[in-house]
Design a protein around this motif. Structure first.
Motif, PDB file in Angstrom:
ATOM      1  N   ALA A  30      17.100 -21.674  -6.329  1.00  0.00           N
ATOM      2  CA  ALA A  30      17.804 -20.679  -7.033  1.00  0.00           C
ATOM      3  C   ALA A  30      18.458 -20.940  -8.373  1.00  0.00           C
ATOM      4  O   ALA A  30      18.150 -20.168  -9.429  1.00  0.00           O
ATOM      5  CB  ALA A  30      19.023 -19.814  -6.145  1.00  0.00           C
ATOM      6  N   ALA A  31      18.929 -22.209  -8.388  1.00  0.00           N
ATOM      7  CA  ALA A  31      19.282 -22.688  -9.770  1.00  0.00           C
ATOM      8  C   ALA A  31      18.061 -22.800 -10.746  1.00  0.00           C
ATOM      9  O   ALA A  31      18.159 -22.332 -11.860  1.00  0.00           O
ATOM     10  CB  ALA A  31      20.041 -23.846  -9.467  1.00  0.00           C
ATOM     11  N   HIS A  32      16.876 -23.376 -10.122  1.00  0.00           N
ATOM     12  CA  HIS A  32      15.878 -23.241 -11.028  1.00  0.00           C
ATOM     13  C   HIS A  32      15.251 -21.927 -11.448  1.00  0.00           C
ATOM     14  O   HIS A  32      14.819 -21.714 -12.561  1.00  0.00           O
ATOM     15  CB  HIS A  32      14.557 -24.005 -10.224  1.00  0.00           C
ATOM     16  CG  HIS A  32      14.692 -25.468 -10.439  1.00  0.00           C
ATOM     17  ND1 HIS A  32      14.123 -25.904 -11.481  1.00  0.00           N
ATOM     18  CD2 HIS A  32      15.245 -26.688  -9.636  1.00  0.00           C
ATOM     19  CE1 HIS A  32      14.264 -27.485 -11.262  1.00  0.00           C
ATOM     20  NE2 HIS A  32      14.812 -27.873 -10.181  1.00  0.00           N
ATOM     21  N   ALA A  33      15.617 -21.087 -10.414  1.00  0.00           N
ATOM     22  CA  ALA A  33      14.925 -19.785 -10.887  1.00  0.00           C
ATOM     23  C   ALA A  33      15.824 -18.994 -11.928  1.00  0.00           C
ATOM     24  O   ALA A  33      15.279 -18.575 -12.938  1.00  0.00           O
ATOM     25  CB  ALA A  33      14.950 -18.814  -9.678  1.00  0.00           C
ATOM     26  N   ARG A  34      17.143 -18.994 -11.765  1.00  0.00           N
ATOM     27  CA  ARG A  34      18.060 -18.553 -12.712  1.00  0.00           C
ATOM     28  C   ARG A  34      17.756 -19.293 -14.207  1.00  0.00           C
ATOM     29  O   ARG A  34      18.046 -18.695 -15.315  1.00  0.00           O
ATOM     30  CB  ARG A  34      19.478 -18.990 -12.365  1.00  0.00           C
ATOM     31  CG  ARG A  34      19.907 -17.986 -11.284  1.00  0.00           C
ATOM     32  CD  ARG A  34      21.560 -17.937 -10.921  1.00  0.00           C
ATOM     33  NE  ARG A  34      21.675 -17.390  -9.676  1.00  0.00           N
ATOM     34  CZ  ARG A  34      21.962 -17.772  -8.557  1.00  0.00           C
ATOM     35  NH1 ARG A  34      21.948 -18.984  -8.373  1.00  0.00           N
ATOM     36  NH2 ARG A  34      22.352 -16.986  -7.381  1.00  0.00           N
ATOM     37  N   GLY A  35      17.552 -20.566 -14.166  1.00  0.00           N
ATOM     38  CA  GLY A  35      17.403 -21.568 -15.412  1.00  0.00           C
ATOM     39  C   GLY A  35      16.102 -21.105 -16.186  1.00  0.00           C
ATOM     40  O   GLY A  35      16.116 -21.289 -17.456  1.00  0.00           O
ATOM     41  N   ARG A  36      15.337 -20.304 -15.637  1.00  0.00           N
ATOM     42  CA  ARG A  36      14.007 -19.765 -16.399  1.00  0.00           C
ATOM     43  C   ARG A  36      14.473 -18.538 -17.467  1.00  0.00           C
ATOM     44  O   ARG A  36      13.688 -18.710 -18.573  1.00  0.00           O
ATOM     45  CB  ARG A  36      12.949 -19.222 -15.341  1.00  0.00           C
ATOM     46  CG  ARG A  36      12.064 -20.491 -14.581  1.00  0.00           C
ATOM     47  CD  ARG A  36      11.426 -19.654 -13.533  1.00  0.00           C
ATOM     48  NE  ARG A  36      10.466 -18.956 -14.110  1.00  0.00           N
ATOM     49  CZ  ARG A  36       9.139 -19.438 -14.242  1.00  0.00           C
ATOM     50  NH1 ARG A  36       8.883 -20.363 -13.973  1.00  0.00           N
ATOM     51  NH2 ARG A  36       8.153 -18.418 -14.813  1.00  0.00           N
ATOM     52  N   GLY A  37      15.477 -17.953 -17.272  1.00  0.00           N
ATOM     53  CA  GLY A  37      15.709 -16.827 -18.373  1.00  0.00           C
ATOM     54  C   GLY A  37      15.024 -15.615 -17.923  1.00  0.00           C
ATOM     55  O   GLY A  37      15.496 -14.677 -18.768  1.00  0.00           O
ATOM     56  N   ASP A  38      13.861 -15.413 -17.240  1.00  0.00           N
ATOM     57  CA  ASP A  38      13.300 -14.162 -16.849  1.00  0.00           C
ATOM     58  C   ASP A  38      13.294 -13.847 -15.498  1.00  0.00           C
ATOM     59  O   ASP A  38      12.962 -12.739 -15.136  1.00  0.00           O
ATOM     60  CB  ASP A  38      11.868 -14.469 -17.101  1.00  0.00           C
ATOM     61  CG  ASP A  38      11.122 -15.466 -16.406  1.00  0.00           C
ATOM     62  OD1 ASP A  38      11.641 -16.158 -15.631  1.00  0.00           O
ATOM     63  OD2 ASP A  38       9.673 -15.485 -16.307  1.00  0.00           O
ATOM     64  N   LEU A  39      14.166 -14.703 -14.920  1.00  0.00           N
ATOM     65  CA  LEU A  39      14.727 -13.985 -13.438  1.00  0.00           C
ATOM     66  C   LEU A  39      15.845 -14.019 -12.933  1.00  0.00           C
ATOM     67  O   LEU A  39      16.800 -14.618 -13.255  1.00  0.00           O
ATOM     68  CB  LEU A  39      13.677 -15.021 -12.173  1.00  0.00           C
ATOM     69  CG  LEU A  39      12.437 -15.732 -12.397  1.00  0.00           C
ATOM     70  CD1 LEU A  39      11.944 -16.749 -11.768  1.00  0.00           C
ATOM     71  CD2 LEU A  39      11.605 -14.636 -12.338  1.00  0.00           C
TER      72      LEU A  39
END
Length: 196
Positions: A30-39
């Motif tokens: 989840a942290a990786h997903a949030r870190g993308r900026g588009d998710l």
């Protein structure tokens, strides 16, 4: 990026056992997903969802139990899913099967990615079985997955993978594929509603 390009990803913690490990890799992906900026991420914990294990009959007029309706709204709002699953006795948790079976339209024409954990096989036996299950509800499972074999040794005390470089690369590949499919299928659903 427009608001229409943003995607909502539901990260689903599949295990409901006491003392389960699932929240650790779920928080990490989840942290990786949030870190993308588009998710945008919605963390769905099946232990909190309290879905009934006894399903209703075929009466379409019968109201859904409140926990089923509440989770259904969250799944319907998602553009894609990441299922975090262990392997139990060479399969996936009953809680995941129950969650899949309560819904149909909420999964249909949306992509599903997997983060699994287990012994030597890293939970991939569960993932391969879940691919067949999600196919039946017309979801698309992406090819790449993240698997943690012998998982207790693969994370430190702060919930970070000990092989950060390898795990981060696998997470990026999974999220890249999931995002591509999520946007493509979202645009397709907007142009023409999916029907069976």
């Amino acid at each position: 990026m427009t608001d229409n390009d943003r995607l909502r990803i539901a990260v689903i913690i599949g295990s409901t056992r006491v003392g389960r490990f699932g929240p650790v890799p779920a928080r990490w992906i989840a942290a990786h997903a949030r870190g993308r900026g588009d998710l945008d991420v919605d963390m769905v914990d099946l232990a909190d969802a309290a879905l009934p294990t006894v399903m209703g009959g075929d009466d379409e007029g019968e109201p859904l139990p409140e926990p089923v309706a509440a989770l259904g709204a969250r799944l319907a709002a998602a553009d894609a899913f990441i299922v975090v699953t262990p392997v139990y006795n060479r399969g996936y948790p009953a809680s995941l099967k129950n969650a899949v079976d309560w819904y149909f339209d909420e999964w249909s024409a949306k992509p599903v990615g997997f983060v699994s954990y287990g012994g030597a096989g890293g939970g991939l036996q569960a993932v391969e079985q879940l691919r067949n299950v999600f196919n039946e509800v017309h979801a698309h499972t992406v090819r790449s997955a993240v698997a943690f074999s012998d998982f207790p040794d693969k994370f430190d005390g702060q919930g970070r993978p000990t092989d950060a470089e390898g795990a981060d690369a696998a997470a990026k590949e999974l999220l890249d594929q999931l995002s591509w499919w999520a946007l493509a299928l979202k645009e397709a659903r907007e142009r023409r509603p999916f029907t069976v």
